[in-house]
Design a protein around this motif. Structure first.
Motif, PDB file in Angstrom:
ATOM      1  N   MET A   7       7.277  -8.194   5.544  1.00  0.00           N
ATOM      2  CA  MET A   7       6.913  -7.191   6.539  1.00  0.00           C
ATOM      3  C   MET A   7       6.345  -5.989   5.810  1.00  0.00           C
ATOM      4  O   MET A   7       6.438  -5.893   4.601  1.00  0.00           O
ATOM      5  CB  MET A   7       8.099  -6.792   7.411  1.00  0.00           C
ATOM      6  CG  MET A   7       9.129  -5.918   6.734  1.00  0.00           C
ATOM      7  SD  MET A   7      10.482  -5.450   7.817  1.00  0.00           S
ATOM      8  CE  MET A   7      11.386  -6.968   7.914  1.00  0.00           C
ATOM      9  N   SER A  42       7.680  -7.182  16.022  1.00  0.00           N
ATOM     10  CA  SER A  42       7.302  -8.569  15.746  1.00  0.00           C
ATOM     11  C   SER A  42       6.251  -9.011  16.756  1.00  0.00           C
ATOM     12  O   SER A  42       6.029  -8.355  17.769  1.00  0.00           O
ATOM     13  CB  SER A  42       8.530  -9.486  15.826  1.00  0.00           C
ATOM     14  OG  SER A  42       9.063  -9.460  17.134  1.00  0.00           O
ATOM     15  N   MET A  47       4.828  -8.710  10.601  1.00  0.00           N
ATOM     16  CA  MET A  47       6.022  -7.962  10.999  1.00  0.00           C
ATOM     17  C   MET A  47       5.904  -6.537  10.450  1.00  0.00           C
ATOM     18  O   MET A  47       5.577  -6.338   9.277  1.00  0.00           O
ATOM     19  CB  MET A  47       7.278  -8.620  10.447  1.00  0.00           C
ATOM     20  CG  MET A  47       8.542  -7.847  10.705  1.00  0.00           C
ATOM     21  SD  MET A  47       9.269  -8.125  12.313  1.00  0.00           S
ATOM     22  CE  MET A  47      10.049  -9.688  12.065  1.00  0.00           C
TER      23      MET A  47
END
Length: 123
Positions: A7, A42, A47
């Motif tokens: 992420m 998300s 992410m």
């Protein structure tokens, strides 16, 4: 051993509204499992996470998102209407992109999807 991207995390003094703004822009969903201290987005291209910090980051961010859209001008207009700030329109007739800021002042860029793919394609 190889690494993979899990992420991208941004610091914020108010992560919930910033995560909500980004979720709206990328078509994602917000999850707040840590009571506003670490908020997740998300369902977008990657992410995203927004973590609570005491002091805002000053100066230009050293890492930024490079996003693409099928309709560069239309997407930039939509982002500006949603509260993004315009830093500058860049490039030339062969490749254009636009640098913007999110509501916390974090810079990100948007380019046309086809032009970006062509620009980074190996010869």
């Amino acid at each position: 051993m190889t690494l993979s991207l899990g992420m991208i995390t941004c610091d914020s003094t108010d992560p919930v509204p910033l995560a909500t703004w980004w979720a709206e822009q990328v078509g994602g969903q917000v999850a707040d499992p840590y009571g506003g201290t670490y908020v997740l987005v998300s369902g977008g291209p990657v992410m995203l996470a927004f973590q609570l910090v005491d002091d805002p980051t000053t100066g230009k961010n050293r890492l930024h998102l490079d996003l693409t859209a099928d309709d560069l001008d239309g997407e930039v207009d939509r982002l500006l209407a949603a509260g993004a700030g315009l830093v500058g329109r860049r490039g030339d007739e062969s490749f254009r992109w636009v640098t913007l800021t999110d509501p916390d002042g974090n810079e990100f860029c948007v380019a046309g999807r086809a032009e970006a793919a062509e620009a980074v394609a190996p010869d």
